[in-house]
Design an enzyme around this catalytic site. Structure first.
Site, PDB file in Angstrom:
ATOM      1  N   GLY A  12      -2.446 -13.199  29.279  1.00 26.45           N
ATOM      2  CA  GLY A  12      -3.571 -12.996  28.367  1.00 26.45           C
ATOM      3  C   GLY A  12      -3.752 -14.226  27.499  1.00 26.45           C
ATOM      4  N   LEU A 182       7.528  -5.644  11.125  1.00 27.69           N
ATOM      5  CA  LEU A 182       8.981  -5.812  11.080  1.00 27.69           C
ATOM      6  C   LEU A 182       9.380  -7.285  10.983  1.00 27.69           C
ATOM      7  CD1 LEU A 182      10.100  -3.114  13.655  1.00 27.69           C
ATOM      8  CD2 LEU A 182      10.042  -2.966  11.168  1.00 27.69           C
ATOM      9  N   HIS A 242       2.966   0.544  11.700  1.00 28.69           N
ATOM     10  CA  HIS A 242       3.438  -0.321  10.615  1.00 28.69           C
ATOM     11  C   HIS A 242       4.014   0.470   9.431  1.00 28.69           C
ATOM     12  CE1 HIS A 242       1.412  -3.141  13.051  1.00 28.69           C
ATOM     13  NE2 HIS A 242       0.221  -3.116  12.482  1.00 28.69           N
ATOM     14  N   LYS A 333      -0.623   5.351   2.721  1.00 26.19           N
ATOM     15  CA  LYS A 333      -2.072   5.189   2.521  1.00 26.19           C
ATOM     16  C   LYS A 333      -2.516   3.942   3.258  1.00 26.19           C
ATOM     17  CE  LYS A 333      -1.461   5.623  -2.465  1.00 26.19           C
ATOM     18  NZ  LYS A 333      -1.943   4.999  -3.691  1.00 26.19           N
ATOM     19  N   ARG A 462     -12.415   1.580  -4.023  1.00 29.09           N
ATOM     20  CA  ARG A 462     -11.003   1.955  -3.936  1.00 29.09           C
ATOM     21  C   ARG A 462     -10.732   3.009  -2.872  1.00 29.09           C
ATOM     22  NH1 ARG A 462      -7.295   0.873  -7.373  1.00 29.09           N
ATOM     23  NH2 ARG A 462      -6.378   2.939  -7.334  1.00 29.09           N
TER      24      ARG A 462
HETATM   25  C1  BG6 Z   1      -2.935  -4.746  13.108  1.00 32.19           C
HETATM   26  C2  BG6 Z   1      -4.098  -3.806  13.056  1.00 32.19           C
HETATM   27  O1  BG6 Z   1      -1.876  -4.154  13.795  1.00 32.19           O
HETATM   28  O2  BG6 Z   1      -2.530  -5.065  11.789  1.00 32.19           O
HETATM   29  C3  BG6 Z   1      -5.246  -4.424  12.278  1.00 32.19           C
HETATM   30  O3  BG6 Z   1      -4.525  -3.513  14.380  1.00 32.19           O
HETATM   31  C4  BG6 Z   1      -4.775  -4.885  10.915  1.00 32.19           C
HETATM   32  O4  BG6 Z   1      -6.312  -3.506  12.150  1.00 32.19           O
HETATM   33  C5  BG6 Z   1      -3.515  -5.736  11.042  1.00 32.19           C
HETATM   34  O5  BG6 Z   1      -5.814  -5.645  10.358  1.00 32.19           O
HETATM   35  C6  BG6 Z   1      -2.931  -6.069   9.681  1.00 32.19           C
HETATM   36  O6  BG6 Z   1      -1.936  -7.036   9.802  1.00 32.19           O
HETATM   37  P1  BG6 Z   1      -1.652  -8.071   8.622  1.00 32.19           P
HETATM   38  O7  BG6 Z   1      -0.464  -8.829   9.099  1.00 32.19           O
HETATM   39  O8  BG6 Z   1      -2.877  -8.902   8.488  1.00 32.19           O
HETATM   40  O9  BG6 Z   1      -1.377  -7.250   7.414  1.00 32.19           O
END
Ligand code: BG6
Length: 491
Positions: A12, A182, A242, A333, A462
């Site tokens: 890719g 991570l 995340h 959130k 917000r």
């Molecule tokens: C990605 C999401 O995994 O993480 C995105 O798909 C998001 O929507 C991004 O914008 C955020 O990552 P960072 O490192 O910019 O906080």
């Protein structure tokens, strides 16, 4: 390990992820002399491209300040091979290219060799490319590592199917599932803070902690990614991976050692004790355009269906049902098109159990993951001077002030370095992934089958009505007086 004969294949290579993250991270490691001396990087994708076009593409996100000679030296170890994702001969050609390169790098019988396959690809071709690698490229005489990126399915069932298919091709210890959170400095710092300082771990229980909030805010909408986003929504895009990963590190017990499997065992153990999220414990929103028309709403994006009910904002309360955490609500959130960019972990402690000083505000430990990394503890002091009143203050560690000239590497650079070192600690294991989907799948299905309509909120606000009340009402969060304000400091 500087003498390992290393081949990295980026599948890719003509895509977005490769140019925005993978290649800049590889270049960063190259600049820092952290790639093994004998390394070859092969980009592979379907698009036909000249070397020139390819070079332009993969360097398009390098910094203007990057020295031209370093960029040129990096491009010397890169090349591009174009081929289909399901054609045997194309992958056999790739294998020949790898062999030729290894000979050119003076391969010796005794060399330790590593092949890294980085799949910067949409999930629809994961299995086909994995199968091709396995059949036509995989070399049983060296170490093989496969790096994959989310989305890993869209619910428990589809994720299990994908895991089974990939698990049939590669062993778990050959697979590196990236969750780039991570690799972030402050997320990696959680283990050090908790287990290298006696005073944090001492209060890290339901006896002292009232509630925890993990917040992700982005100031922009889906901008061009609406097609992808609409199928997933904010819960799958950010929370199930995340935020839950961060939660598991904050909540886990001390691992036996820093070995990756010990760490991942403890994270998985916590996830196993999280109850599936209830719809009543959830607040959903979707952004609309600004009143003045300067910013579009989610559904104004051409790639989003006009009747979409996909949430772009959510708050959920989670409960970890174990002895350490029973009764402590965890609020996660996340939202797009909000008023600021921020990722924060906020641990609020309980009220002081004596009445010597009435109406005290609560202590909080705040870890700011981005934008300005910091650790701070909201602390009450006597108002300095003749006053005997109390005042809210803070013990603070702003990274960019404390560490001069600090350059925090991008999460991808850290993670690719881990892959080169064969360290799995910061990658998601298949049982962790399975647990993460178990926690969210019933909620996701309910939202979809009952067609729950998210609350509107204006781009740049917000969030929807109730954002600020939710943590107080649902998790017992006590906000600090409005006058109190502290921002991480810059250099
Ligand atoms: C990605 C999401 O995994 O993480 C995105 O798909 C998001 O929507 C991004 O914008 C955020 O990552 P960072 O490192 O910019 O906080």
């Amino acid at each position: 390990k500087h003498d390992v004969l290393t081949t990295i294949v980026v599948f890719g290579a003509s895509g977005d992820l490769a140019k925005k993250k993978t290649y800049p991270a590889l270049f960063h490691l190259f600049q820092q002399k952290l790639l093994p001396k004998r390394t070859r990087i092969i980009g592979y994708a379907r698009t036909q491209m000249t070397t020139d076009d390819f070079n332009k593409r993969v360097t398009s996100f390098f910094k203007p300040s990057d020295p031209a000679d370093e960029v040129a030296a990096f491009l010397e170890i890169c090349e591009y091979v174009s081929g289909k994702y399901d054609v045997d001969e194309d992958f056999q050609r790739l294998r020949e290219e790898i062999d030729t390169n290894e000979h050119a790098m003076n391969k010796r019988e005794s060399d330790e060799r590593v092949h890294i396959y980085y799949l910067a690809l949409p999930p629809s071709v994961f299995v086909s490319v994995g199968t091709q690698i396995r059949n036509n490229v995989y070399d049983g005489t060296c170490t093989n590592r496969v790096v994959i990126e989310k989305p890993f399915g869209h619910d428990l069932d589809s994720s299990r199917k994908l895991s089974q298919a990939i698990g049939g091709l590669f062993a778990e210890d050959e697979i590196y599932r990236i969750d780039h959170y991570l690799g972030k400095e402050m997320v990696k710092n959680i283990l050090a803070l908790r287990f290298a300082n006696v005073f944090y771990e001492a209060v890290w229980t339901r006896h002292y902690i009232s509630n925890v909030q993990i917040t992700f805010k982005e100031p922009f909408g889906t901008e061009g990614r609406g097609g992808y986003f609409d199928e997933f929504g904010i819960i799958r895009d950010v929370m199930q991976n995340h935020l839950l990963q961060v939660l598991s590190i904050v909540a886990m017990r001390q691992p036996k050692s820093l070995r990756s499997e010990d760490i991942r065992d403890c994270k998985t153990e916590v996830l196993r004790r999280i109850l599936p999220i209830q719809l009543e414990d959830t607040l959903l929103g979707q952004y609309v355009g600004t009143r003045d028309g300067s910013k579009p709403g989610y559904k104004d994006d051409d790639t989003v269906p006009k009747d979409s009910i996909t949430p772009t904002y959510a708050q959920c309360v989670l409960h970890v049902d174990n002895d350490r955490w029973r009764g402590v609500p965890w609020v996660i959130k996340a939202g797009k098109a909000l008023d600021e960019a921020k990722m924060v972990i906020r641990i609020q402690f309980k009220d002081m159990p004596n009445a010597l000083f009435p109406n005290l505000a609560r202590n909080e430990l705040v870890l700011q993951v981005s934008p300005k990394e910091s650790v701070s503890i909201k602390t009450i002091v006597k108002e300095p001077g003749l006053s005997t009143n109390l005042a809210m203050s803070e013990l603070d560690l702003s990274y960019h002030k404390r560490y001069q000239d600090l350059k925090i590497p991008d999460a991808y650079a850290t993670l690719i370095l881990d892959v080169l070192n064969g360290d799995h600690s910061n990658f998601v294991r298949s049982d962790e992934l399975d647990e993460a989907w178990r926690i969210f799948t019933p909620l996701l299905h309910q939202i979809e089958t009952e067609q729950i309509v998210p609350l509107p909120y204006e781009y740049g606000s917000r969030g929807p009505k109730g954002v600020d009340e939710f943590p107080t009402e649902r998790a017992g969060y006590k906000p600090t007086a409005k006058e109190y304000h502290w921002e991480p400091k810059s250099a």
